[in-house]
Design a protein around this motif. Structure first.
Motif, mmCIF file in Angstrom:
data_model
loop_
_atom_site.group_PDB
_atom_site.id
_atom_site.type_symbol
_atom_site.label_atom_id
_atom_site.label_comp_id
_atom_site.label_asym_id
_atom_site.label_seq_id
_atom_site.Cartn_x
_atom_site.Cartn_y
_atom_site.Cartn_z
ATOM 1 N N ARG A 138 51.718 -20.740 -78.598
ATOM 2 C CA ARG A 138 51.271 -20.719 -77.200
ATOM 3 C C ARG A 138 52.309 -21.395 -76.302
ATOM 4 N NH1 ARG A 138 48.047 -24.323 -74.178
ATOM 5 N NH2 ARG A 138 46.941 -23.337 -72.456
ATOM 6 N N ARG A 139 52.844 -22.526 -76.731
ATOM 7 C CA ARG A 139 53.877 -23.201 -75.940
ATOM 8 C C ARG A 139 55.134 -22.342 -75.827
ATOM 9 N NH1 ARG A 139 53.628 -29.272 -78.626
ATOM 10 N NH2 ARG A 139 51.500 -29.791 -77.971
ATOM 11 N N GLU A 163 45.680 -24.223 -86.400
ATOM 12 C CA GLU A 163 45.638 -24.746 -85.031
ATOM 13 C C GLU A 163 47.018 -25.174 -84.553
ATOM 14 O OE1 GLU A 163 41.020 -26.415 -85.023
ATOM 15 O OE2 GLU A 163 42.696 -27.825 -85.193
ATOM 16 N N ASN A 218 54.776 -29.256 -82.909
ATOM 17 C CA ASN A 218 53.443 -29.828 -82.819
ATOM 18 C C ASN A 218 53.137 -30.477 -84.161
ATOM 19 O OD1 ASN A 218 51.051 -30.571 -81.700
ATOM 20 N ND2 ASN A 218 50.182 -28.515 -81.555
ATOM 21 N N GLU A 234 49.113 -23.522 -81.364
ATOM 22 C CA GLU A 234 49.621 -24.300 -80.233
ATOM 23 C C GLU A 234 51.131 -24.149 -80.082
ATOM 24 O OE1 GLU A 234 49.577 -26.385 -76.844
ATOM 25 O OE2 GLU A 234 47.858 -25.585 -77.947
ATOM 26 N N LEU A 277 40.958 -24.850 -73.374
ATOM 27 C CA LEU A 277 41.522 -24.516 -74.669
ATOM 28 C C LEU A 277 40.494 -24.018 -75.671
ATOM 29 C CD1 LEU A 277 44.040 -27.485 -75.106
ATOM 30 C CD2 LEU A 277 44.530 -25.125 -74.413
#
Length: 417
Positions: A287-288, A280, A259, A284, A390
């Motif tokens: 989370r992925r 952040e 990311n 992410e 989100l």
């Protein structure tokens, strides 16, 4: 049986979708970008706009200077995805072997469809007609016995022909493809093209006609022993050799989870400015990773910085003692790497990667913290975000002015939905 493979590409895909949605712009130059940001980039331009000098990836302000009557439309990624899925359904009415390559490009293996729908060229024309009538998007179709030839047929020939169809096969590869400059070969970017030019390799045929052993030796002299795999790949590409099949659906094997953001450099000057965004990105990425079912052992951080006169960029990696997808473990490694290599200038780009992936079916426990409880907690938060959005749960740091969580939640792939 000799395979018949197509690579179908939607011409100026985003712009074509917008022109279909806005008939009043049919004869006007249209580009997709953010009209409110002169420094933003053009994501797509229609043929009329391209004829007036507008190019993809240039800044909106530059495009408007070239073409004062340019209509710039804010991107709608959710719409483009929906249209892409509709086009996939049309392809699947001809063959069940459809492999998306990007949002506007898809491979089709029509070997078994010729008996039902006619020759490859006839199938391509039927596809063009149905897609255009359904979506307003004109398709260009490259045809070949391999995926690599179908791709190069589309990029080098079909896109330049009025009918938008071209077949590249073993019969015409030497006469049509090999005379092209080497930078027109698939996966040869400017840097690799420079290497080839300095080696005296100027056309695709210059590679194809070389003995593989000699080509490996020449590339090894230029780039080192690790270049043997590259040499074999480029040699096979030049000859159209590609044994990979068309695989229905999206590719499932994940090798890297990443990311990143391009940043306004005057906003990210101190670590206090940068850290909310860094958190952040870590959230992410983790989370992925949990979504895909992978833990990673290698953390990578890349950044670009400038003070207006000097610029610097770096990319560094470090290995952890155990694979993870927990934010506090990934985040501490990311911050450590960043602070070790950051020169202290304002950031223009920040990128985080997680590699060295392994399945999360088994993982290392810890004597000093309940990792199983932490993983259950993280997955529960993921489930809440999947259901309610989100921003249903965010860190307090995302309330800082340099954070982007709320803005990104309204976007798809970094663009407005």
């Amino acid at each position: 049986m000799r395979r018949v493979i197509m690579l179908a590409d939607g011409q100026s895909f985003y712009a074509s979708v917008e022109k279909a949605a806005h008939p009043e712009y049919r004869d006007k130059p249209v580009a997709v970008g953010d009209p409110a940001r002169k420094s933003g980039i053009i994501l797509a331009a229609c043929p009329i706009a391209k004829a007036r000098g507008v190019t993809t990836a240039e800044r909106v302000g530059e495009a408007q200077a070239k073409c004062p009557d340019l209509v710039v439309i804010r991107p709608r990624m959710a719409t483009y995805i929906a249209v892409s899925l509709l086009i996939t359904e049309i392809y699947e009415s001809f063959t069940d072997q459809v492999e998306p390559y990007s949002i506007d490009e898809q491979f089709l293996d029509v070997t078994g469809s010729i008996a039902l729908f006619g020759t490859a060229e006839e199938i391509a024309r039927q596809i063009q007609t149905r897609v255009h009538l359904s979506t307003g998007v004109w398709s260009r179709v490259g045809i070949g016995p391999t995926k690599i030839l179908a791709k190069m047929a589309t990029d080098n020939f079909a896109k330049k022909r009025l009918e938008g169809i071209y077949t590249l096969s073993n019969d015409n590869i030497e006469s049509d493809l090999w005379p092209l400059p080497v930078y027109r070969m698939f996966m040869v970017a400017s840097r690799m093209s420079g290497h080839f030019m300095r080696m005296g390799i100027r056309t695709i045929g210059d590679i194809a006609r070389l003995d593989l052993g000699e080509f490996k030796q020449r590339l090894r002299y230029r780039m080192g022993r690790q270049s043997d795999i590259q040499a074999e790949y480029y040699w096979q590409t030049a000859r159209g050799i590609d044994p990979s099949p068309v695989v229905a659906g999206m590719r499932s094997q994940v090798k890297v989870i990443n990311n990143g953001r391009a940043l306004k450099w005057n906003l990210y000057k101190t670590i206090e400015d940068i850290e909310p965004l860094m958190i952040e990105l870590v959230i992410e990425v983790c989370r992925r990773a949990r979504k895909y079912g992978y833990m990673g052992r290698v953390i990578g951080v890349g950044a670009a910085e400038t003070d207006g006169s000097r610029s610097f960029h770096f990319g560094r990696q470090m290995s952890l003692m155990r694979p993870t997808y927990l934010e506090h473990e990934v985040g501490s490694a990311v911050k450590k790497l960043f602070l070790e290599h950051w020169q202290g200038m304002p950031l223009t780009q920040l990128h985080i990667t997680l590699t060295g992936l392994s399945g999360d079916e088994t993982y290392q426990l810890d004597l000093f913290e309940d990792r199983e409880k932490l993983i259950r907690c993280a997955k529960t938060i993921d489930a809440i975000k999947d259901r309610f959005g989100l921003t249903a749960m965010i860190r307090a740091s995302s309330l800082q002015k340099t954070a982007q969580a709320f803005e990104r939640a309204a976007q798809i792939g970094g663009h407005w939905a």
